[in-house]
Design a protein around this motif. Structure first.
Motif, PDB file in Angstrom:
ATOM      1  N   ALA A  49       0.825  -0.922  -0.177  1.00  8.45           N
ATOM      2  CA  ALA A  49       0.147   0.067   0.123  1.00  8.45           C
ATOM      3  C   ALA A  49       0.864   1.071   0.094  1.00  8.45           C
ATOM      4  CB  ALA A  49      -1.004  -0.007   1.332  1.00  8.45           C
ATOM      5  N   GLU A  50       1.978   1.363   0.682  1.00  7.39           N
ATOM      6  CA  GLU A  50       3.014   2.327   0.852  1.00  7.39           C
ATOM      7  C   GLU A  50       3.444   2.599  -0.592  1.00  7.39           C
ATOM      8  OE1 GLU A  50       5.526   1.503   4.021  1.00  7.39           O
ATOM      9  OE2 GLU A  50       4.055   2.075   5.523  1.00  7.39           O
ATOM     10  N   LEU A  51       3.758   1.717  -1.199  1.00  6.15           N
ATOM     11  CA  LEU A  51       4.403   1.662  -2.690  1.00  6.15           C
ATOM     12  C   LEU A  51       3.593   2.323  -3.684  1.00  6.15           C
ATOM     13  CD1 LEU A  51       6.731   0.955  -4.289  1.00  6.15           C
ATOM     14  CD2 LEU A  51       5.731  -1.223  -5.007  1.00  6.15           C
ATOM     15  N   PHE A  52       2.207   1.977  -3.327  1.00  5.01           N
ATOM     16  CA  PHE A  52       1.375   2.594  -4.261  1.00  5.01           C
ATOM     17  C   PHE A  52       0.459   3.988  -3.864  1.00  5.01           C
ATOM     18  CE2 PHE A  52       2.248  -1.394  -6.212  1.00  5.01           C
ATOM     19  CZ  PHE A  52       2.155  -1.165  -7.611  1.00  5.01           C
ATOM     20  N   GLY A  53       0.791   4.355  -2.703  1.00  2.57           N
ATOM     21  CA  GLY A  53       0.002   5.626  -1.925  1.00  2.57           C
ATOM     22  C   GLY A  53      -1.264   5.246  -1.791  1.00  2.57           C
ATOM     23  N   ILE A  54      -1.400   3.845  -1.370  1.00  2.00           N
ATOM     24  CA  ILE A  54      -3.127   3.715  -0.868  1.00  2.00           C
ATOM     25  C   ILE A  54      -3.127   3.498   0.643  1.00  2.00           C
ATOM     26  CG2 ILE A  54      -4.728   1.710  -1.186  1.00  2.00           C
ATOM     27  CD1 ILE A  54      -3.346   0.903  -3.807  1.00  2.00           C
ATOM     28  N   PRO A  55      -3.928   4.415   1.298  1.00  2.00           N
ATOM     29  CA  PRO A  55      -4.278   4.313   2.664  1.00  2.00           C
ATOM     30  C   PRO A  55      -5.404   3.280   3.047  1.00  2.00           C
ATOM     31  CG  PRO A  55      -5.641   6.028   1.541  1.00  2.00           C
ATOM     32  CD  PRO A  55      -4.888   5.214   0.455  1.00  2.00           C
ATOM     33  N   GLY A  56      -5.461   3.027   4.297  1.00  2.00           N
ATOM     34  CA  GLY A  56      -6.437   2.103   4.800  1.00  2.00           C
ATOM     35  C   GLY A  56      -6.299   0.789   5.013  1.00  2.00           C
ATOM     36  N   VAL A  57      -5.209   0.086   4.927  1.00  2.00           N
ATOM     37  CA  VAL A  57      -4.731  -1.140   5.354  1.00  2.00           C
ATOM     38  C   VAL A  57      -4.532  -1.150   6.967  1.00  2.00           C
ATOM     39  CG1 VAL A  57      -3.089  -2.879   5.225  1.00  2.00           C
ATOM     40  CG2 VAL A  57      -3.586  -1.641   3.254  1.00  2.00           C
ATOM     41  N   THR A  58      -5.190  -2.236   7.533  1.00  2.00           N
ATOM     42  CA  THR A  58      -5.070  -2.348   8.790  1.00  2.00           C
ATOM     43  C   THR A  58      -5.344  -3.859   9.218  1.00  2.00           C
ATOM     44  OG1 THR A  58      -7.642  -2.209   9.294  1.00  2.00           O
ATOM     45  CG2 THR A  58      -6.642  -0.210   9.590  1.00  2.00           C
ATOM     46  N   TYR A  59      -4.867  -4.143  10.288  1.00  2.00           N
ATOM     47  CA  TYR A  59      -4.864  -5.705  10.563  1.00  2.00           C
ATOM     48  C   TYR A  59      -6.384  -6.165  10.591  1.00  2.00           C
ATOM     49  CZ  TYR A  59      -3.885 -10.201  13.097  1.00  2.00           C
ATOM     50  OH  TYR A  59      -3.695 -11.444  13.389  1.00  2.00           O
ATOM     51  N   SER A  60      -7.352  -5.321  11.260  1.00  2.00           N
ATOM     52  CA  SER A  60      -8.647  -5.961  11.154  1.00  2.00           C
ATOM     53  C   SER A  60      -9.233  -6.217   9.712  1.00  2.00           C
ATOM     54  CB  SER A  60      -9.647  -4.965  12.004  1.00  2.00           C
ATOM     55  OG  SER A  60     -10.853  -5.267  11.867  1.00  2.00           O
ATOM     56  N   LEU A  61      -8.789  -5.045   9.045  1.00  2.00           N
ATOM     57  CA  LEU A  61      -9.244  -5.189   7.684  1.00  2.00           C
ATOM     58  C   LEU A  61      -8.724  -6.388   6.771  1.00  2.00           C
ATOM     59  CD1 LEU A  61     -10.622  -4.076   5.017  1.00  2.00           C
ATOM     60  CD2 LEU A  61      -8.955  -2.700   4.531  1.00  2.00           C
ATOM     61  N   THR A  62      -7.401  -6.735   7.094  1.00  2.00           N
ATOM     62  CA  THR A  62      -6.551  -7.611   6.582  1.00  2.00           C
ATOM     63  C   THR A  62      -7.376  -9.047   6.850  1.00  2.00           C
ATOM     64  OG1 THR A  62      -4.628  -6.628   6.674  1.00  2.00           O
ATOM     65  CG2 THR A  62      -4.593  -9.106   6.552  1.00  2.00           C
ATOM     66  N   GLN A  63      -7.788  -9.428   8.092  1.00  3.39           N
ATOM     67  CA  GLN A  63      -8.656 -10.455   8.628  1.00  3.39           C
ATOM     68  C   GLN A  63      -9.697 -10.611   7.764  1.00  3.39           C
ATOM     69  OE1 GLN A  63      -8.563  -9.495  12.980  1.00  3.39           O
ATOM     70  NE2 GLN A  63      -7.780 -11.709  13.378  1.00  3.39           N
ATOM     71  N   GLY A  64     -10.605  -9.283   7.650  1.00  3.59           N
ATOM     72  CA  GLY A  64     -11.753  -9.288   7.104  1.00  3.59           C
ATOM     73  C   GLY A  64     -11.809  -9.478   5.489  1.00  3.59           C
ATOM     74  N   VAL A  65     -10.622  -9.536   4.777  1.00  5.03           N
ATOM     75  CA  VAL A  65     -10.429  -9.576   3.491  1.00  5.03           C
ATOM     76  C   VAL A  65     -10.172 -11.021   3.225  1.00  5.03           C
ATOM     77  CG1 VAL A  65      -9.184  -9.177   1.331  1.00  5.03           C
ATOM     78  CG2 VAL A  65     -10.330  -7.144   2.835  1.00  5.03           C
ATOM     79  N   VAL A  66      -9.334 -11.401   3.936  1.00  8.59           N
ATOM     80  CA  VAL A  66      -8.590 -12.697   3.927  1.00  8.59           C
ATOM     81  C   VAL A  66      -9.703 -13.828   4.314  1.00  8.59           C
ATOM     82  CG1 VAL A  66      -7.058 -14.533   4.673  1.00  8.59           C
ATOM     83  CG2 VAL A  66      -6.409 -12.136   4.105  1.00  8.59           C
ATOM     84  N   LYS A  67     -10.480 -13.782   5.287  1.00  6.25           N
ATOM     85  CA  LYS A  67     -11.312 -14.478   5.883  1.00  6.25           C
ATOM     86  C   LYS A  67     -12.810 -14.368   5.519  1.00  6.25           C
ATOM     87  CE  LYS A  67     -10.549 -16.128   9.899  1.00  6.25           C
ATOM     88  NZ  LYS A  67     -10.195 -16.308  11.559  1.00  6.25           N
ATOM     89  N   ASN A  68     -12.819 -13.318   4.545  1.00  4.56           N
ATOM     90  CA  ASN A  68     -14.229 -12.911   4.079  1.00  4.56           C
ATOM     91  C   ASN A  68     -15.080 -12.447   5.414  1.00  4.56           C
ATOM     92  OD1 ASN A  68     -16.134 -12.373   2.015  1.00  4.56           O
ATOM     93  ND2 ASN A  68     -16.863 -14.172   2.131  1.00  4.56           N
ATOM     94  N   ILE A  69     -14.874 -11.850   6.366  1.00  4.75           N
ATOM     95  CA  ILE A  69     -15.464 -11.316   7.345  1.00  4.75           C
ATOM     96  C   ILE A  69     -16.212 -10.276   7.161  1.00  4.75           C
ATOM     97  CG2 ILE A  69     -15.281 -10.708   9.840  1.00  4.75           C
ATOM     98  CD1 ILE A  69     -12.952 -12.731   9.986  1.00  4.75           C
ATOM     99  N   ILE A  70     -17.606 -10.014   7.541  1.00  6.37           N
ATOM    100  CA  ILE A  70     -18.161  -8.832   7.359  1.00  6.37           C
ATOM    101  C   ILE A  70     -18.557  -8.346   8.683  1.00  6.37           C
ATOM    102  CG2 ILE A  70     -20.244  -7.648   6.955  1.00  6.37           C
ATOM    103  CD1 ILE A  70     -20.665  -9.568   4.510  1.00  6.37           C
TER     104      ILE A  70
END
Length: 447
Positions: free
Chosen positions: A258-279
């Motif tokens: 994300a830092e390489l492409f200047g994209i904000p918003g990556v968090t550990y909680s979001l990582t869990q949600g995306v990987v495990k498809n958690i809503i």
């Protein structure tokens, strides 16, 4: 003058001790029914997360005294905002064990047996011990597995009517943010989970070229670390979404991406949600759906009112919206239906029968194992069992079935669905030419 406090079971007694106009055909009000619920009926709760905690508490307060709960997860800090049975000092402990302990501390007389394991770790006979199964799960795969196990006990009579003594009802709840559902599944009567699998939308997938070359949001960065970078670095080591170290590695790689492409918003909680498809879950939604599940469990077990027919949806996004839909059972369902009819010659060997299953246009099974009653006719694994049962392959299936006084064959295998193999459980009906009667074959397995 002291005022007596109303009994905790006052409202429950009004349902169980009095006759009514909306009761089921087998309802017999009286103290015996209430005590039978407490002493005889065993209920299994699958899942001890946000919904499972609520369900466990509601069932205990509804009068059920013999409960089991199964869950493979440990408590995380992020669970504490909605999974009210857990405390900060419980972080790292098994959810099932802590949830059972907390409910038993608050509700006198209830006995809850926890099981800290995967649902697949339990043999099928474990699930046959319960009068009803209540699901508080967050994945389609887990629901499908329990559905296939419960339907695997279902037997039909000669008129294709389900034998009631073989029916294990299920109550399924699910939540997604402000939305949720509650449904009942009576194998052989209502649609099973497989009958309505089309209700679930396809999972969102990102093109690999987007992930690798032009990521546009935080989810793209996370999936790049998960699907591409992991394999580049770890090779054949499979990613375990339930391993905190694996998840932390993906999170840190996603941050760098994300830092390489200047994209904000990556968090550990979001990582869990995306990987495990958690809503994200909401406590009030869990409470509402749990109440519906507990009520349907009470109605099915006691007959004190007609059960839901058969799918309830809740939407709290704008005000309160509840709708009940009656879905229809799929007459050709390979999981809960009477089964696919296969006609065989008496001379067909077990090996030829297995080959036919693998070539059958509706089944397309691979790596098939067969057991009949308690006797294993042929098992693909483990190697010791394969060696012990190999000699049966050249014996006619008719002869093997006549050696065991039972009408049900269990067939385990893997079925292709799309571009991957998934667990399967199927029912077949075998008719031997020149022989009266049809033998039912239950097919169950996992990829």
């Amino acid at each position: 003058m002291a005022v007596s406090q109303p009994s905790r079971s006052r409202d429950l007694d009004k349902l169980l001790l009095r006759p009514g106009h909306l009761v089921g055909p087998t309802f017999e009000p009286g103290p015996e029914l209430r005590e039978g619920m407490k002493e005889i009926v065993k209920v299994l709760v699958v899942g001890a997360g946000g919904l499972g905690c609520e369900v466990l508490k509601d069932l205990a307060l509804t009068g059920f005294r013999n409960l089991d709960v199964i869950d493979m997860d440990r408590i995380e800090v992020t669970n504490l905002n909605r999974q009210f049975l857990f405390r900060l000092e419980d972080v790292g402990k098994p959810k099932a064990e802590v949830a059972a302990k907390r409910v038993m501390e608050r509700v006198n007389g209830v006995n809850i047996t926890p099981h800290f394991c995967r649902i697949e770790d339990k043999p099928d006979i474990f699930y046959s011990d319960f009068g009803i199964i209540v699901l508080g799960l967050d994945s389609i795969e887990a629901r499908s597995y329990i559905n296939k196990v419960a339907c695997g006990f279902l037997e039909y009579d000669s008129d294709d009517n389900p034998r009631q003594e073989t029916v294990i009802p299920m109550v399924d709840g699910g939540t997604e943010g402000f939305k949720g559902h509650a449904r009942i599944i009576i194998p052989g009567t209502t649609p099973c989970f497989e009958c309505t699998i089309w209700l679930f939308p396809p999972q969102v997938k990102f093109p690999l070229c987007t992930l690798a070359e032009t990521p546009r949001n935080a989810a793209h960065c996370i999936e790049y670390a998960h699907l591409i970078k992991w394999n580049e670095v770890h090779g054949r080591k499979s990613f375990d979404p339930d391993n905190p170290e694996d998840m932390q590695w993906v999170y840190l790689e996603a941050v760098q991406r994300a830092e390489l492409f200047g994209i904000p918003g990556v968090t550990y909680s979001l990582t869990q949600g995306v990987v495990k498809n958690i809503i994200p879950a909401i406590a009030s939604t869990n409470a509402i759906i749990s109440a519906a599940c507990a009520l349907e469990t009470l109605k099915i077990i006691s007959g004190c009112s007609k059960p839901l027919s058969n799918y309830l949806t809740y939407n709290g996004v704008e005000g309160l919206h509840i709708k009940v839909t009656e879905f229809v059972k799929d007459a050709d369902c390979l999981v809960c239906g009477p089964g696919v009819l296969i006609e065989l010659e008496k001379s067909v060997t077990l090996k030829k029968f297995i080959d036919q299953l693998e070539d059958h246009p509706r089944l397309l099974l691979t790596r098939v194992s067969v057991s009949y009653g308690r006797k294993k006719l042929y098992m693909q694994a483990p190697p010791e069992l394969e060696k012990d049962t190999r000699s049966n392959l050249d014996i006619p299936l008719f002869d093997l079935m006549n050696r065991v006084s039972r009408d049900t064959i269990n067939v385990n295998g893997m079925a292709c669905k799309g571009d991957k193999k998934q667990s399967c459980m199927r029912i077949l009906r075998i008719a031997f030419k020149g022989v009266d009667g049809i033998a039912d074959i239950d097919m169950a397995g996992g990829a």
